[in-house]
Design an enzyme around this catalytic site. Structure first.
Site, PDB file in Angstrom:
ATOM      1  N   LYS A 100      23.541  29.438   4.553  1.00 49.79           N
ATOM      2  CA  LYS A 100      23.274  28.255   3.967  1.00 49.79           C
ATOM      3  C   LYS A 100      24.464  27.465   4.334  1.00 49.79           C
ATOM      4  O   LYS A 100      24.430  26.152   4.780  1.00 49.79           O
ATOM      5  CB  LYS A 100      23.063  28.321   2.587  1.00 49.79           C
ATOM      6  N   GLU A 122      20.252  19.338  -4.110  1.00 53.43           N
ATOM      7  CA  GLU A 122      19.369  19.831  -5.187  1.00 53.43           C
ATOM      8  C   GLU A 122      19.313  21.480  -4.786  1.00 53.43           C
ATOM      9  O   GLU A 122      19.479  21.694  -3.696  1.00 53.43           O
ATOM     10  CB  GLU A 122      18.046  19.292  -5.196  1.00 53.43           C
ATOM     11  N   SER A 391      20.239  37.611   5.427  1.00 56.45           N
ATOM     12  CA  SER A 391      20.416  36.117   5.529  1.00 56.45           C
ATOM     13  C   SER A 391      21.452  36.062   4.334  1.00 56.45           C
ATOM     14  O   SER A 391      22.423  34.910   4.445  1.00 56.45           O
ATOM     15  CB  SER A 391      19.074  35.546   5.169  1.00 56.45           C
TER      16      SER A 391
HETATM   17  C1  LIG Z   1      18.067  29.943   0.242  1.00 62.85           C
HETATM   18  C2  LIG Z   1      18.034  31.772   0.810  1.00 62.85           C
HETATM   19  C3  LIG Z   1      16.842  32.090   1.763  1.00 62.85           C
HETATM   20  C4  LIG Z   1      15.585  31.504   1.940  1.00 62.85           C
HETATM   21  O1  LIG Z   1      15.792  29.942   2.560  1.00 62.85           O
HETATM   22  P1  LIG Z   1      15.345  29.938   4.109  1.00 62.85           P
HETATM   23  O2  LIG Z   1      15.386  28.363   4.108  1.00 62.85           O
HETATM   24  O3  LIG Z   1      14.070  30.465   4.239  1.00 62.85           O
HETATM   25  O4  LIG Z   1      16.459  30.600   4.774  1.00 62.85           O
HETATM   26  C5  LIG Z   1      17.110  33.367   2.212  1.00 62.85           C
HETATM   27  N1  LIG Z   1      17.968  34.202   2.324  1.00 62.85           N
HETATM   28  C6  LIG Z   1      19.212  33.854   1.212  1.00 62.85           C
HETATM   29  C7  LIG Z   1      20.435  34.685   1.265  1.00 62.85           C
HETATM   30  C8  LIG Z   1      19.170  32.397   0.773  1.00 62.85           C
HETATM   31  O5  LIG Z   1      20.270  32.219  -0.067  1.00 62.85           O
END
Ligand SMILES: *Cc1c(COP(=O)(O)O)cnc(C)c1O
Length: 410
Positions: A100, A122, A391
């Site tokens: 993010k 938000e 992610s």
């Molecule tokens: C917020 C988040 C997601 C989901 O958000 P996307 O916009 O679909 O990437 C996935 N993995 C993690 C670790 C997150 O914090």
């Protein structure tokens, strides 16, 4: 270093000039926000072409965020699945522990360039709020984060983090007291304070040009991964796998590979199973998923028979959202990306497997992608290479995981 934005930003022809990805996307907002969004679009167009802006962003991604994030071959996990090789793109190692920050940093620099002094965001689980509060501190900007009071109770450590970083976290009492109510409140604030404030959207969602901006900023993941796979494996991967909440980490990985004809799989939250109706799966043909407009954009939205937004469920807060980015809606319709769902239980098992076999605690969101990769790897030959976007890291999910394991008697 590769410039952040490629010359040709939309080689596939989307979004078009009006912000549409085929029939999806667009800009469905109150009259008061049409002008600010047009200004944002123009400012972004200029920033994208400005080498000074790109150089500043590239330097901070390198020296502050810690990019490039590595690629790890998950040898023991691959062996346990008994088939294809599983490789991981390590966004869990980026500052603040997830992808993010790539987006938050880029947009905060854009806000500064536009002369804004304050960021509005938000947040549901708090991860995007933490990323925004972090870059606000870094760049010396004010930061207001709206959060449903239900979510504030569930995600208390992230509320504390944001406050320590200097953000003003505001509890939203209305509606279901979760993310969608927080979004309404943030948009209201922005409409009143647009002269000094920038609305920093956290996923590849919302009205045009946000899905485009977020895709561009997250595409650093796929661009790095391409080069790294060529250097480390000697070739491109055969399959890409990423979890899909709003869709930003997935589109960030997929986009730079779209022209390569590589197989791609987006993994949604299957919650307690599609038949239970307690899930957040928008692109797998669930009957409650229909095209509609939510938070400024036309896309697939989970809704009940009256068109009211359906209640969603996932063990991972980041995937627990009733709609999905418009570019994913198009890729789904085109059949270019296959979308699938992984249940809470399968994600939990993948979380444990990655912990014990690779020494990595993944975010529960990322564990959904791992679960799908394990499934796929078992069915593919040893030479095949799967690249999974890890992610985020799992530290934020320890309470959830331990409660779920206790409940399941594991
Ligand atoms: C917020 C988040 C997601 C989901 O958000 P996307 O916009 O679909 O990437 C996935 N993995 C993690 C670790 C997150 O914090």
């Amino acid at each position: 270093m590769t410039p952040l934005c490629e010359r040709n930003l939309s080689p596939h022809g989307w979004p078009d000039a009006r912000g549409y990805y085929g029939p999806y996307g667009g800009r469905f907002v109150a009259e008061t926000l049409m002008e600010p969004l047009a200004e944002l679009e123009e400012a972004y167009r200029q920033a994208r072409e400005d080498p000074t802006f790109q150089a500043e962003l590239a330097a901070l991604l390198c020296h502050y965020v810690g990019r490039p994030t590595p690629i790890t071959y998950a040898q023991r996990l691959s062996a346990a699945c008994g088939g294809a090789q599983i490789w991981l793109k390590r966004e869990d190692l980026a500052h603040t522990g997830a992808h993010k920050i790539n987006n938050a940093l880029g947009q905060a620099l854009l806000a500064k360039r536009m002369g804004k002094k304050r960021l509005i965001a938000e947040t549901g689980a708090g991860q995007h709020g933490v990323a925004t509060a972090t870059v606000a501190a870094l760049l010396g900007m004010e930061c207001t984060v709206y959060m449903g009071c239900e979510d504030m109770a569930r995600q208390a450590p992230n509320v504390l983090r944001m406050r320590l970083l200097g953000a003003d976290v505001r509890a939203v009492e209305g509606g279901s007291r979760t993310l969608k109510d927080a979004i309404n409140e943030a948009l209201r604030d922005w409409a009143y304070s647009v002269r000094e404030s920038y609305y920093l959207l956290g996923s590849a969602l919302g009205p045009h040009p946000y899905p485009l901006i977020v895709r561009d900023l997250q595409s650093v993941i796929g661009r790095e991964a391409r080069e790294q796979m060529l250097a480390q494996a000697g070739r491109l991967p055969d399959i890409l796998v990423a979890c899909v909440g709003g869709g930003s980490n997935a589109i960030g990985l997929f986009y730079p590979f779209l022209q390569d004809g590589i197989e791609m799989v987006g993994v949604e939250a299957g919650g307690e199973g599609l038949a239970s109706h307690r899930h957040a799966s928008r692109l797998t043909g669930a009957p409650e998923s229909r095209v509609g407009v939510l938070h400024g954009v036309r896309t697939y939205v989970l809704q009940d028979e009256h068109g009211q937004i359906a209640a969603t469920h996932s063990i991972s807060a980041g995937l627990d959202y009733p709609s999905v980015g418009p570019e994913h809606a198009l890729l789904y319709e085109m059949g270019r990306v296959r979308y699938t769902a992984v249940t809470d239980g399968e994600a939990l098992a993948a979380f444990q497997a990655l912990a014990r076999l690779e020494g990595i605690l993944p975010a529960l969101e990322s564990a959904h992608a791992i679960a799908e990769a394990m499934r796929l790897a078992a069915a593919r030959p040893k030479e095949a290479i799967l690249l999974v976007n890890l992610s985020g890291r799992g530290d934020k999910d320890l309470d959830t995981v331990s409660a779920a394991l206790e409940e399941g008697g594991r």
